[in-house]
Motif scaffolding. Sequence first.
Motif, short mmCIF file in Angstrom:
data_model
loop_
_atom_site.label_atom_id
_atom_site.label_comp_id
_atom_site.label_asym_id
_atom_site.label_seq_id
_atom_site.Cartn_x
_atom_site.Cartn_y
_atom_site.Cartn_z
N GLY A 77 0.81 -1.21 0.00
CA GLY A 77 0.00 0.00 0.00
C GLY A 77 0.85 1.26 0.00
N ASP A 78 0.26 2.34 -0.45
CA ASP A 78 0.93 3.63 -0.45
C ASP A 78 0.22 4.56 0.54
OD1 ASP A 78 2.02 6.12 -0.85
OD2 ASP A 78 2.02 5.99 -3.03
N PRO A 79 0.73 4.63 1.78
CA PRO A 79 0.06 5.47 2.78
C PRO A 79 0.05 6.95 2.41
CG PRO A 79 2.07 4.48 3.68
CD PRO A 79 1.87 3.93 2.31
N GLU A 80 1.00 7.39 1.61
CA GLU A 80 1.06 8.80 1.22
C GLU A 80 -0.17 9.18 0.39
OE1 GLU A 80 2.23 12.72 0.86
OE2 GLU A 80 2.82 11.15 2.26
N THR A 81 -0.57 8.33 -0.53
CA THR A 81 -1.76 8.62 -1.34
C THR A 81 -3.00 8.64 -0.45
OG1 THR A 81 -0.77 7.65 -3.29
CG2 THR A 81 -3.15 7.86 -3.31
N ILE A 82 -3.08 7.73 0.50
CA ILE A 82 -4.20 7.71 1.44
C ILE A 82 -4.20 9.01 2.25
CG2 ILE A 82 -5.17 6.56 3.48
CD1 ILE A 82 -5.51 4.89 0.97
N ARG A 83 -3.04 9.45 2.70
CA ARG A 83 -2.93 10.69 3.48
C ARG A 83 -3.41 11.89 2.66
NH1 ARG A 83 -0.31 15.00 3.80
NH2 ARG A 83 1.20 14.49 2.21
N ARG A 84 -3.01 11.93 1.40
CA ARG A 84 -3.41 13.05 0.55
C ARG A 84 -4.92 13.06 0.31
NH1 ARG A 84 0.15 12.61 -4.51
NH2 ARG A 84 -0.68 14.66 -5.02
N ALA A 85 -5.50 11.88 0.09
CA ALA A 85 -6.96 11.80 -0.10
C ALA A 85 -7.68 12.18 1.19
CB ALA A 85 -7.35 10.39 -0.54
N SER A 86 -7.15 11.76 2.31
CA SER A 86 -7.72 12.10 3.61
C SER A 86 -7.67 13.62 3.82
CB SER A 86 -6.96 11.38 4.73
OG SER A 86 -7.45 11.76 5.98
N GLY A 87 -6.58 14.24 3.41
CA GLY A 87 -6.46 15.70 3.52
C GLY A 87 -7.53 16.41 2.72
N LEU A 88 -7.84 15.89 1.55
CA LEU A 88 -8.90 16.47 0.73
C LEU A 88 -10.24 16.37 1.46
CD1 LEU A 88 -9.97 17.59 -2.00
CD2 LEU A 88 -10.23 15.21 -2.70
N LEU A 89 -10.53 15.21 2.02
CA LEU A 89 -11.79 15.03 2.76
C LEU A 89 -11.83 15.94 3.99
CD1 LEU A 89 -12.23 11.17 2.53
CD2 LEU A 89 -13.44 12.94 1.24
N ASP A 90 -10.69 16.13 4.65
CA ASP A 90 -10.62 17.04 5.80
C ASP A 90 -10.98 18.47 5.39
OD1 ASP A 90 -9.87 14.99 7.50
OD2 ASP A 90 -7.73 15.51 7.46
N ARG A 91 -10.51 18.90 4.21
CA ARG A 91 -10.84 20.25 3.74
C ARG A 91 -12.35 20.39 3.50
NH1 ARG A 91 -5.87 19.46 1.20
NH2 ARG A 91 -6.75 18.98 -0.83
N TYR A 92 -12.98 19.36 2.92
CA TYR A 92 -14.43 19.40 2.73
C TYR A 92 -15.15 19.45 4.08
CZ TYR A 92 -13.96 18.42 -2.26
OH TYR A 92 -13.65 18.48 -3.59
N GLU A 93 -14.65 18.68 5.03
CA GLU A 93 -15.27 18.69 6.36
C GLU A 93 -15.18 20.08 6.99
OE1 GLU A 93 -15.07 16.52 10.73
OE2 GLU A 93 -13.61 15.97 9.21
N GLN A 94 -14.05 20.76 6.84
CA GLN A 94 -13.89 22.10 7.38
C GLN A 94 -14.89 23.07 6.75
OE1 GLN A 94 -9.78 23.07 6.70
NE2 GLN A 94 -9.04 21.65 8.24
N ILE A 95 -15.11 22.94 5.45
CA ILE A 95 -16.09 23.79 4.77
C ILE A 95 -17.47 23.60 5.40
CG2 ILE A 95 -17.33 24.14 2.60
CD1 ILE A 95 -14.62 23.43 1.18
N TRP A 96 -17.86 22.34 5.57
CA TRP A 96 -19.19 22.07 6.12
C TRP A 96 -19.29 22.47 7.59
CZ3 TRP A 96 -23.45 21.81 3.64
CH2 TRP A 96 -23.42 21.47 2.28
N ARG A 97 -18.25 22.29 8.36
CA ARG A 97 -18.28 22.73 9.76
C ARG A 97 -18.45 24.25 9.83
NH1 ARG A 97 -17.38 19.06 13.63
NH2 ARG A 97 -16.46 17.07 12.99
N HIS A 98 -17.76 24.97 8.95
CA HIS A 98 -17.88 26.42 8.89
C HIS A 98 -19.32 26.81 8.54
CE1 HIS A 98 -16.88 30.60 8.20
NE2 HIS A 98 -17.46 30.51 7.02
N ARG A 99 -19.91 26.11 7.58
CA ARG A 99 -21.30 26.40 7.20
C ARG A 99 -22.26 26.13 8.34
NH1 ARG A 99 -21.82 24.33 0.93
NH2 ARG A 99 -20.42 25.89 0.07
N LEU A 100 -22.07 25.04 9.06
CA LEU A 100 -22.94 24.72 10.20
C LEU A 100 -22.81 25.77 11.30
CD1 LEU A 100 -22.52 20.85 10.41
CD2 LEU A 100 -24.54 22.12 9.67
#
Length: 121
Positions: A77-100
């Motif tokens: 497995g490539d944990p770096e790719t998983i980390r980068r994808a997770s970072g993208l999801l974290d940014r979306y979560e921040q957007i929604w938390r800000h909206r809430l």
Amino acid sequence: MVVDELTDAEVDRIFQALADATRRDIVARSLRGEHSVSELAERYDMSFAAVQKHVAVLERAGLIHKRTRGRERVVSGDPETIRRASGLLDRYEQIWRHRLTAIDGLLAEETGTTDAERNDR
């Protein structure tokens, strides 16, 4: 573009690859340790060729890497790719938390209540 960011094409490949339960399982197993494609195939009720196709999809997405070890193809497995994808999801979560938070603020203004008062109810 920041080096750590994923292109749209990379994001599409990653999440399309992860949309399948078998591929998610292969990623999880390969992150825990190296496995030959044959070892991976033993676990699934499908042909060896079908597992090879799943592995190819994951490899194109950058989620796993294959290398030759003797006569075997070994997957890791490539944990770096998983980390980068997770970072993208974290940014979306921040957007929604800000909206809430903004919605909570608007509701508080309209009702004249504070966050503490709403939480006590």
